[in-house]
Each structure stands twice: as structure tokens, then as C-alpha cells.
Design a protein around this motif. Structure first.
Motif, PDB file in Angstrom:
ATOM      1  N   PHE A  48      45.924  -3.685  12.816  1.00  8.83           N
ATOM      2  CA  PHE A  48      47.174  -3.812  13.962  1.00  8.83           C
ATOM      3  C   PHE A  48      47.465  -5.201  14.242  1.00  8.83           C
ATOM      4  O   PHE A  48      46.638  -5.946  14.047  1.00  8.83           O
ATOM      5  N   ASN A  49      48.590  -5.500  14.429  1.00  6.66           N
ATOM      6  CA  ASN A  49      49.119  -6.900  14.819  1.00  6.66           C
ATOM      7  C   ASN A  49      48.878  -7.227  15.801  1.00  6.66           C
ATOM      8  O   ASN A  49      49.706  -7.483  16.999  1.00  6.66           O
ATOM      9  N   VAL A  50      47.743  -7.212  16.230  1.00 11.21           N
ATOM     10  CA  VAL A  50      47.208  -7.503  17.656  1.00 11.21           C
ATOM     11  C   VAL A  50      45.811  -8.374  17.498  1.00 11.21           C
ATOM     12  O   VAL A  50      45.162  -8.342  16.823  1.00 11.21           O
ATOM     13  N   ASN A  51      45.869  -9.713  18.112  1.00 14.88           N
ATOM     14  CA  ASN A  51      44.568 -10.630  18.102  1.00 14.88           C
ATOM     15  C   ASN A  51      43.905 -10.575  19.403  1.00 14.88           C
ATOM     16  O   ASN A  51      44.311 -11.211  20.306  1.00 14.88           O
ATOM     17  N   ILE A  52      42.836  -9.899  19.395  1.00 20.73           N
ATOM     18  CA  ILE A  52      42.240  -9.624  20.735  1.00 20.73           C
ATOM     19  C   ILE A  52      41.070 -10.778  20.821  1.00 20.73           C
ATOM     20  O   ILE A  52      40.478 -11.187  20.000  1.00 20.73           O
ATOM     21  N   HIS A 100      38.580  -3.266  29.402  1.00 22.82           N
ATOM     22  CA  HIS A 100      39.864  -3.981  29.055  1.00 22.82           C
ATOM     23  C   HIS A 100      39.647  -4.985  28.270  1.00 22.82           C
ATOM     24  O   HIS A 100      38.572  -5.718  28.202  1.00 22.82           O
ATOM     25  N   VAL A 101      40.801  -5.212  27.303  1.00 21.66           N
ATOM     26  CA  VAL A 101      40.704  -6.601  26.555  1.00 21.66           C
ATOM     27  C   VAL A 101      41.890  -7.202  26.540  1.00 21.66           C
ATOM     28  O   VAL A 101      43.033  -6.502  26.871  1.00 21.66           O
ATOM     29  N   TRP A 102      42.165  -8.167  25.918  1.00 18.26           N
ATOM     30  CA  TRP A 102      43.445  -9.136  26.204  1.00 18.26           C
ATOM     31  C   TRP A 102      43.519  -9.818  24.722  1.00 18.26           C
ATOM     32  O   TRP A 102      42.640 -10.328  24.220  1.00 18.26           O
ATOM     33  N   ASP A 103      44.910  -9.707  24.539  1.00 17.39           N
ATOM     34  CA  ASP A 103      45.285 -10.597  23.263  1.00 17.39           C
ATOM     35  C   ASP A 103      45.693 -12.019  23.530  1.00 17.39           C
ATOM     36  O   ASP A 103      45.554 -12.542  24.568  1.00 17.39           O
ATOM     37  N   ASP A 104      46.007 -12.685  22.327  1.00 14.69           N
ATOM     38  CA  ASP A 104      46.173 -14.063  22.432  1.00 14.69           C
ATOM     39  C   ASP A 104      47.614 -14.364  23.128  1.00 14.69           C
ATOM     40  O   ASP A 104      47.940 -15.491  23.373  1.00 14.69           O
ATOM     41  N   LYS A 105      48.328 -13.394  23.537  1.00 16.70           N
ATOM     42  CA  LYS A 105      49.569 -13.614  24.042  1.00 16.70           C
ATOM     43  C   LYS A 105      49.496 -13.048  25.646  1.00 16.70           C
ATOM     44  O   LYS A 105      50.563 -13.253  26.504  1.00 16.70           O
ATOM     45  N   GLY A 106      48.221 -12.750  26.209  1.00 13.88           N
ATOM     46  CA  GLY A 106      48.046 -12.485  27.648  1.00 13.88           C
ATOM     47  C   GLY A 106      48.076 -11.151  27.900  1.00 13.88           C
ATOM     48  O   GLY A 106      48.086 -10.699  28.984  1.00 13.88           O
ATOM     49  N   ASN A 107      48.415 -10.124  26.977  1.00 12.47           N
ATOM     50  CA  ASN A 107      48.791  -8.732  27.206  1.00 12.47           C
ATOM     51  C   ASN A 107      47.311  -8.123  27.448  1.00 12.47           C
ATOM     52  O   ASN A 107      46.377  -8.135  26.734  1.00 12.47           O
ATOM     53  N   GLU A 108      47.351  -7.494  28.186  1.00 10.74           N
ATOM     54  CA  GLU A 108      46.024  -6.517  28.605  1.00 10.74           C
ATOM     55  C   GLU A 108      46.094  -5.156  28.008  1.00 10.74           C
ATOM     56  O   GLU A 108      47.133  -4.499  28.124  1.00 10.74           O
ATOM     57  N   PRO A 166      51.576  13.429  13.397  1.00 10.59           N
ATOM     58  CA  PRO A 166      50.852  12.341  12.916  1.00 10.59           C
ATOM     59  C   PRO A 166      50.043  11.577  14.043  1.00 10.59           C
ATOM     60  O   PRO A 166      50.545  10.629  14.866  1.00 10.59           O
ATOM     61  N   GLN A 167      48.713  11.699  13.764  1.00 13.26           N
ATOM     62  CA  GLN A 167      47.875  10.897  14.649  1.00 13.26           C
ATOM     63  C   GLN A 167      48.110   9.157  14.683  1.00 13.26           C
ATOM     64  O   GLN A 167      47.862   8.418  15.582  1.00 13.26           O
ATOM     65  N   LYS A 168      48.395   8.736  13.358  1.00 11.71           N
ATOM     66  CA  LYS A 168      48.816   7.444  13.075  1.00 11.71           C
ATOM     67  C   LYS A 168      49.863   6.816  14.085  1.00 11.71           C
ATOM     68  O   LYS A 168      49.909   5.730  14.692  1.00 11.71           O
ATOM     69  N   ASP A 169      51.070   7.779  14.041  1.00 12.99           N
ATOM     70  CA  ASP A 169      52.277   7.373  14.990  1.00 12.99           C
ATOM     71  C   ASP A 169      51.493   7.382  16.367  1.00 12.99           C
ATOM     72  O   ASP A 169      52.248   6.471  17.212  1.00 12.99           O
ATOM     73  N   VAL A 170      50.835   8.568  16.828  1.00 14.34           N
ATOM     74  CA  VAL A 170      50.592   8.477  18.304  1.00 14.34           C
ATOM     75  C   VAL A 170      49.518   7.242  18.427  1.00 14.34           C
ATOM     76  O   VAL A 170      49.689   6.437  19.615  1.00 14.34           O
ATOM     77  N   ARG A 171      48.879   6.893  17.632  1.00 16.43           N
ATOM     78  CA  ARG A 171      47.878   5.854  17.869  1.00 16.43           C
ATOM     79  C   ARG A 171      48.767   4.513  18.272  1.00 16.43           C
ATOM     80  O   ARG A 171      48.456   3.610  18.917  1.00 16.43           O
ATOM     81  N   GLN A 172      49.821   4.352  17.104  1.00 14.47           N
ATOM     82  CA  GLN A 172      50.303   3.062  17.219  1.00 14.47           C
ATOM     83  C   GLN A 172      51.334   2.997  18.525  1.00 14.47           C
ATOM     84  O   GLN A 172      51.355   1.795  19.088  1.00 14.47           O
ATOM     85  N   LEU A 201      50.575   4.475  21.278  1.00 12.07           N
ATOM     86  CA  LEU A 201      49.433   3.788  22.395  1.00 12.07           C
ATOM     87  C   LEU A 201      49.358   2.504  22.669  1.00 12.07           C
ATOM     88  O   LEU A 201      49.087   1.811  23.429  1.00 12.07           O
ATOM     89  N   ILE A 202      49.120   1.754  21.177  1.00 17.50           N
ATOM     90  CA  ILE A 202      48.627   0.374  21.123  1.00 17.50           C
ATOM     91  C   ILE A 202      50.023  -0.250  21.631  1.00 17.50           C
ATOM     92  O   ILE A 202      49.982  -1.157  22.477  1.00 17.50           O
ATOM     93  N   TYR A 203      50.945  -0.102  20.809  1.00 20.45           N
ATOM     94  CA  TYR A 203      52.241  -1.217  20.933  1.00 20.45           C
ATOM     95  C   TYR A 203      53.140  -0.869  22.098  1.00 20.45           C
ATOM     96  O   TYR A 203      53.402  -1.749  22.884  1.00 20.45           O
ATOM     97  N   ASN A 204      53.104   0.392  22.467  1.00 18.26           N
ATOM     98  CA  ASN A 204      53.892   0.626  23.921  1.00 18.26           C
ATOM     99  C   ASN A 204      53.135   1.053  25.285  1.00 18.26           C
ATOM    100  O   ASN A 204      53.558   0.404  26.220  1.00 18.26           O
ATOM    101  N   GLU A 205      51.983   1.271  24.827  1.00 16.31           N
ATOM    102  CA  GLU A 205      51.110   1.643  26.361  1.00 16.31           C
ATOM    103  C   GLU A 205      50.007   0.574  26.583  1.00 16.31           C
ATOM    104  O   GLU A 205      49.434   0.804  27.690  1.00 16.31           O
ATOM    105  N   HIS A 206      49.831  -0.041  25.413  1.00 12.94           N
ATOM    106  CA  HIS A 206      48.547  -1.365  25.336  1.00 12.94           C
ATOM    107  C   HIS A 206      47.303  -0.569  25.825  1.00 12.94           C
ATOM    108  O   HIS A 206      46.439  -0.557  26.822  1.00 12.94           O
TER     109      HIS A 206
END
Length: 380
Positions: free
Chosen positions: A10-14, A21-29, A330-336, A338-343
Motif C-alpha cells: 500500500f502506498n503508505v509509509n508508517i 493508532h499509527v501515523w504516516d510520514d505525512k502526519g495522517n493518523e 471483493p475484499q481487496k476493494d473494501v480493504r483499500q 478502509l485504508i485510503y478513505n477511512e484511514h
């Protein structure tokens, strides 16, 4: 040099974590409902964990297993007491696959046999013996000879008893809650019958508690819900809360022989400090009890969602904080989403199953937050 490309990322750098809770390099929680594959047991960056590992590092980070390590002795005593296995022996290594590897070796040394029974959809690791008892041909290399492994359906006691009656089975290895296999639960009737058959035919019973153990199910080990006591128990993941560590709990019937087993890094000082800190927090904050309480709450809320029109949820399974959610989309779509829209991080397993493996410190407010994020993703 670049990394060998083995993971679809996933295009997220934790870069930071705290609790659930975790945060990425852009400050998103992000809300973490996956705990890094069930590894984070007491929560990210727990102050006591940081303190204990830091204190140990300031004194001694590593020395070999050729000398006494009092931290190993303390860990064995604490783990035996908390888990209810104080009469067992402890062998410390580095990972879950290595734990299962050594379980299978110990079993073969014990009875001299080579044949193993494993469950369909089982996952026990990627090293030589561990991958052979994993029911996934895609990850078993040509060099691995798994001709001595028979895979059988979980909970089909007749099938397992039929194979055990042949008298040539070295070991049975099972996950009492299959993780990668789709959060499938063994029944008490199956587990108790399997243990009785193993004893009858001189077969070693191994319980793989790497993902479902260490408090995650609401008891210290998932097999303790089933009324059995295996000969060997493999653990890893949550034992070190992120510090690489694995272990085998060994029945007193097994007698150690110098030279049969060994490890360079297993049970090192930092790993033991981390593992002791984990047990401190689990006891003090009653995280096993919390896993049962919040797990039951999540299951109740998910089953309510399942009854909503067009929920896309077809089944909810699990125990404590190891939960599978079957979907008809498709669980792949749901998971994506959740990550990108709902963090929110979740896992996946099987063909179309979301997998929840949050830190054991998750509270009701965080559980409610996940349910709201999940509802929005499912458009309920």
C-alpha cells in the motif's frame, strides 16, 4: 541495490505508532485493526515496553547462549505461571516458522517417525519443514519434499482418526483458530477426540498458537477454550510486541539432548526484556480479559451489520480479537477503501475475508470507530 519485490505494498509509509493508532510520514493518523499481522499485542510504543527494552540495551544487548542468561530463566517462570504451563519447558528462538520447525524436529526425535498430519488451509510458516505442513502449493518450492505430509479437513475427526490408526504418524499440527485459512475454529469435540487419538497411537500433538495465541482469543492460548493440553506449543508474533521472537513450550515428557537443537540469536537479552515487558503489561492492564470483552462486542456489532439490507457481509467468525468477516464483494476493494478513505488498517485472508487482529489494548470507543468506518465503506 533495491529491495527484492515480494510484497504488494500500500502506498503508505508508517513512521509512528501509539496504542491502536499509527501515523504516516505525512502526519495522517490511522486506526490499526491489524497490529502488523497480530504482532502488536500490548499496543504500539507502550511506555513500559520502551523503558524496559531501553534499559536492557544500555546494559547488554546480546551475548551467546553459551552462558547463563537470567532473563531467559525469569521469562520461562513468568510465562509458565501466566499461561498455566509452569510444568513445561521453554526453548526460545526467533520466529513462528522457526518455532514450528523445532516442534516438528522434537516430535521426530521423540518417536522416530516422519509422517505428519496437517489441516487443509493450514499456514505454519515458510521455512523448510514449516512450509511442508502449510497447505499452499504456491509457496512450497520443488526442493521441499512434502510427500510425508497428509492434509485433512479441520473438524473431520473420523478422517484424522483413520490416518492416526495406521500407527506411523509422527505428529499432528493444528491451529485451533486458523488465521490465514480464514479464521476457522476447531470444535471442542474435534480437538478432544484428536488428542485422545494422538495419545492412543503415540503421536505428538502440536498446537500452533503463533497467531491465535498469547491472549488474543480471550484465553492465553486458543486451545484452552477446547479442553486439551498439547505436547508442544509454538508461539511468536505477540510474544515480543514487534521484537522478533519465537518459542516452543515443551511437555515434561520430552528430555533435552545436547546438540539436537540450538540457536544463535534466540532468547537474546533484548528479546527477553521485550517479552518480559509484554507479560508485565498484559497482567497489569488485564489485556486477555479485554480481548474477550472487546472481541465479543465487535462480533455483536458486526453480526448486527450483517443483518442490514445489502450489507455485503455473509458471515462473521472468530473468538476474542481474531475475527474474520466474509464478504460478497471483493475484499481487496473494501480493504483499500478502509485504508485510503477511512484511514483504517485491516488484514485479509482466504478468498474473500477481512481479518481483524487489533492490539489487545483496543477499547470500546476504538471498536465503535472501526464499525462506523466499516459502515461507511459498505455504504450502510
Amino acid at each position: 541495490m533495491k529491495l527484492f519485490d515480494v510484497y504488494p505494498l500500500f502506498n503508505v509509509n508508517i513512521v509512528k505508532g501509539e496504542g491502536c493508532h499509527v501515523w504516516d510520514d505525512k502526519g495522517n493518523e490511522y486506526l490499526d485493526l491489524y497490529g502488523g499481522h497480530a504482532v502488536i499485542s500490548i499496543g504500539h510504543s507502550h511506555p513500559h515496553y520502551i523503558e524496559q527494552v531501553g534499559n536492557q540495551l544500555s546494559k547488554l544487548g546480546f551475548y551467546s547462549n553459551s552462558v547463563i542468561n537470567s532473563l531467559q530463566i525469569r521469562l520461562a517462570e513468568r510465562l509458565g505461571y501466566i499461561s498455566g504451563y509452569d510444568d513445561y519447558q521453554l526453548f526460545l528462538i526467533n520466529s513462528g516458522a522457526e518455532a514450528n520447525e523445532n516442534c516438528l524436529k522434537l516430535a521426530s526425535f521423540y518417536n522416530g517417525r516422519t509422517r505428519v498430519l496437517s489441516a487443509e488451509k493450514a499456514f505454519h510458516g515458510r521455512t523448510s519443514l514449516a512450509v511442508e505442513v502449510t497447505n499452499n502449493p504456491k509457496i512450497i518450492a520443488p526442493i521441499n519434499d512434502n510427500q510425508h505430509v497428509t492434509y485433512l479437513p479441520l473438524n473431520d475427526l473420523d478422517a484424522w482418526e483413520k490416518e492416526l490408526a495406521k500407527g506411523d504418524v509422527c505428529a499432528v499440527i493444528i491451529e485451533c483458530i486458523q488465521g490465514v485459512g480464514g479464521i476457522r475454529l476447531a470444535t471442542p469435540e474435534f480437538a478432544q477426540g484428536l488428542q485422545a487419538a494422538c495419545k492412543k497411537y503415540g503421536t505428538v500433538l502440536i498446537c500452533d498458537e503463533i497467531q491465535c495465541g498469547y491472549g488474543r482469543s480471550g484465553k492465553f492460548f486458543a486451545h484452552q477454550w477446547l479442553g486439551i493440553k498439547p505436547d508442544l506449543i509454538s508461539v511468536a508474533k505477540g510474544i515480543g510486541n514487534g521484537f522478533p521472537m519465537g518459542a516452543v513450550l515443551i511437555s515434561p515428557e520430552f528430555k533435552p539432548v545436547y546438540g539436537q537443537l540450538g540457536t544463535t540469536f534466540g532468547g537474546n537479552h533484548l528479546a527477553c526484556a521485550a517479552a518480559l515487558a509484554v507479560l508485565d503489561v498484559m497482567e497489569e492492564e488485564k489485556l486477555i480479559e479485554n480481548a474477550e470483552k472487546i472481541g465479543n462486542y465487535l462480533m455483536e456489532k458486526l453480526n448486527e451489520l450483517k443483518e442490514e439490507p445489502n450489507s455485503h457481509i455473509t458471515d462473521v467468525r472468530g473468538r476474542g480479537l481474531i475475527i474474520g468477516i466474509d464478504l460478497d464483494i471483493p475484499q481487496k476493494d473494501v480493504r483499500q477503501q478502509l485504508i485510503y478513505n477511512e484511514h483504517c488498517f485491516t488484514g485479509c485472508t482466504g478468498t474473500n475475508t477481512l481479518r481483524l487482529l487489533p492490539p489487545l489494548c483496543i477499547n470500546q470507543q476504538e471498536a465503535d470507530s472501526f464499525i462506523e468506518k466499516f459502515k461507511r465503506t459498505l455504504k450502510l
